[in-house]
Design a protein around this motif. Structure first.
Motif, PDB file in Angstrom:
ATOM      1  N   CYS A  45       0.836  -1.195   0.000  1.00 31.44           N
ATOM      2  CA  CYS A  45       0.000   0.000   0.000  1.00 31.44           C
ATOM      3  C   CYS A  45       0.878   1.255   0.000  1.00 31.44           C
ATOM      4  O   CYS A  45       2.055   1.220   0.354  1.00 31.44           O
ATOM      5  N   PRO A 106       1.503   0.711  17.110  1.00 33.41           N
ATOM      6  CA  PRO A 106       0.896   0.272  15.848  1.00 33.41           C
ATOM      7  C   PRO A 106       1.889   0.323  14.692  1.00 33.41           C
ATOM      8  O   PRO A 106       2.744   1.206  14.631  1.00 33.41           O
ATOM      9  N   ASP A 107       1.746  -0.634  13.767  1.00 34.08           N
ATOM     10  CA  ASP A 107       2.666  -0.753  12.636  1.00 34.08           C
ATOM     11  C   ASP A 107       2.182   0.125  11.486  1.00 34.08           C
ATOM     12  O   ASP A 107       1.560  -0.348  10.529  1.00 34.08           O
ATOM     13  N   GLY A 108       2.503   1.409  11.551  1.00 37.43           N
ATOM     14  CA  GLY A 108       2.070   2.338  10.524  1.00 37.43           C
ATOM     15  C   GLY A 108       2.718   2.125   9.178  1.00 37.43           C
ATOM     16  O   GLY A 108       2.260   2.688   8.175  1.00 37.43           O
ATOM     17  N   ALA A 109       3.784   1.311   9.106  1.00 29.63           N
ATOM     18  CA  ALA A 109       4.478   1.055   7.844  1.00 29.63           C
ATOM     19  C   ALA A 109       4.167  -0.319   7.275  1.00 29.63           C
ATOM     20  O   ALA A 109       4.862  -0.775   6.365  1.00 29.63           O
ATOM     21  N   ALA A 110       3.128  -0.990   7.781  1.00 29.33           N
ATOM     22  CA  ALA A 110       2.786  -2.332   7.312  1.00 29.33           C
ATOM     23  C   ALA A 110       2.573  -2.353   5.806  1.00 29.33           C
ATOM     24  O   ALA A 110       2.110  -1.371   5.207  1.00 29.33           O
ATOM     25  N   ARG A 112       0.411  -4.040   4.150  1.00 28.36           N
ATOM     26  CA  ARG A 112      -1.020  -4.007   3.851  1.00 28.36           C
ATOM     27  C   ARG A 112      -1.693  -3.012   4.794  1.00 28.36           C
ATOM     28  O   ARG A 112      -1.430  -3.005   6.001  1.00 28.36           O
ATOM     29  N   ALA A 113      -2.584  -2.198   4.267  1.00 26.66           N
ATOM     30  CA  ALA A 113      -3.232  -1.167   5.083  1.00 26.66           C
ATOM     31  C   ALA A 113      -3.997  -1.774   6.249  1.00 26.66           C
ATOM     32  O   ALA A 113      -4.038  -1.201   7.347  1.00 26.66           O
ATOM     33  N   ASP A 115      -3.206  -4.093   8.148  1.00 26.45           N
ATOM     34  CA  ASP A 115      -2.340  -4.537   9.236  1.00 26.45           C
ATOM     35  C   ASP A 115      -1.795  -3.379  10.062  1.00 26.45           C
ATOM     36  O   ASP A 115      -1.049  -3.602  11.034  1.00 26.45           O
ATOM     37  N   ARG A 116      -2.133  -2.158   9.721  1.00 21.87           N
ATOM     38  CA  ARG A 116      -1.504  -1.013  10.377  1.00 21.87           C
ATOM     39  C   ARG A 116      -1.965  -0.792  11.817  1.00 21.87           C
ATOM     40  O   ARG A 116      -1.319  -0.063  12.555  1.00 21.87           O
ATOM     41  N   ASP A 117      -3.056  -1.423  12.211  1.00 20.48           N
ATOM     42  CA  ASP A 117      -3.490  -1.267  13.601  1.00 20.48           C
ATOM     43  C   ASP A 117      -2.918  -2.350  14.503  1.00 20.48           C
ATOM     44  O   ASP A 117      -3.076  -2.298  15.729  1.00 20.48           O
ATOM     45  N   ARG A 135       4.834  -8.634  15.014  1.00 18.93           N
ATOM     46  CA  ARG A 135       3.575  -7.891  14.921  1.00 18.93           C
ATOM     47  C   ARG A 135       2.424  -8.805  15.318  1.00 18.93           C
ATOM     48  O   ARG A 135       2.267  -9.892  14.754  1.00 18.93           O
TER      49      ARG A 135
END
Length: 287
Positions: A45, A106-110, A112-113, A115-117, A135
């Motif tokens: 993403c 939270p993984d803001g750089a995941a 897939r969108a 997965d960012r939370d 994660r």
């Protein structure tokens, strides 16, 4: 390296090649990314270069700003390995993280969108080139919070698949994500404690120039694919070697491939290059 656009083109071609492999991390720990022919893949993403599959992800957020070093390594049985190492100057490497599990958030750089939370935890492995992260979401979050402040150990590593964790090897804006449990062939999570404790930046057989540390490796398709010798694959890596390899080692190899008799090289890297050239000459001669 003064041609990031040229390097970006090399990486883009490799992303389109299902047989190419990738690795990110340091000596003793990291992650690898591979995909099967025909396996579904789409870009990460946010328009970032890379690949996302059901089993993991590769994100090349800043790989084209690194220093490329192409090299070959002599193996037993007349074979060899080949790689394009993307390196960062030592002065730009961060220090090793504290040797304990810690919560990042939270993984803001995941890749897939969706997965960012999910929540990232640093495993605290003593790597300078990359961070190894886990994660998780849901009930696994308090389990990893309970491990914070203590060094990661083999028991925690073995428990991560049961937590539904995704292993993330990250360096700057580059990363590999591995859905656990991993399986070969495919994205893999790597942790070899004995190697990690040596504190090396790379294997002694890798001719990385002083002052650089390899962060990402691109492993192009090998000419010896198990069914024979592929001359086109060999030529493709020879082009990378000529462009990004050590000029002295490239010149030595060309002399041997041309049939010239050379004295036994003095350095370890030159002796390895000579062994690779002699192994390859046996395949090139019939052609």
């Amino acid at each position: 390296m003064s041609d990031p656009a040229g390097l970006r083109a090399v990486l883009d071609r490799a992303l389109a090649e299902p047989a190419a492999g990738w690795s990110l991390g340091g000596y003793g720990a990291g992650a690898t990314f591979r995909r099967a022919p025909g396996e579904p893949a789409f870009p990460p993403c946010g328009g970032r270069p890379g690949l996302v599959t059901p089993r993991g992800a590769l994100v090349l957020g800043e790989a084209d700003t690194l220093v490329p070093v192409a090299y070959e390594t002599a193996l037993g049985g007349g074979s060899w390995s080949q790689a394009l190492a993307l390196c960062r100057p030592l002065r730009l490497l961060p220090p090793c993280p504290a040797p304990a599990v810690s919560e990042i958030g939270p993984d803001g750089a995941a890749a897939r969108a969706e997965d960012r939370d999910a929540v990232l935890f640093c495993l605290g492995l003593t790597l300078r080139q990359a961070r190894l992260l886990a994660r998780v979401r849901g009930k696994a979050v308090p389990r990893l919070r309970a491990a914070c402040g203590r060094p990661a150990d083999a028991a925690l590593w073995a428990a991560l698949p049961g937590f539904g964790a995704v292993l993330v090897a990250q360096s700057g804006r580059d990363r590999i994500e591995v859905v656990l449990p991993d399986a070969h062939p495919g994205p893999r999570a790597l942790w070899f404690d004995k190697l990690l404790r040596l504190g090396r930046l790379h294997a002694a057989t890798a001719p990385i120039p002083p002052g650089l540390a390899p962060v990402i490796h691109l492993h192009p398709p090998h000419p010896l694919d198990g069914t024979g010798y592929d001359r086109a694959r060999h030529a493709a890596f020879e082009a990378l070697l000529a462009r990004f390899g050590d000029p002295d080692l490239v010149a030595l190899k060309r002399r041997i491939l041309a049939g010239e008799a050379v004295a036994e090289p003095r350095t370890r890297a030159a002796r390895a290059a000579a062994r690779v050239a002699r192994a390859q000459r046996r395949h090139l001669a019939p052609a």
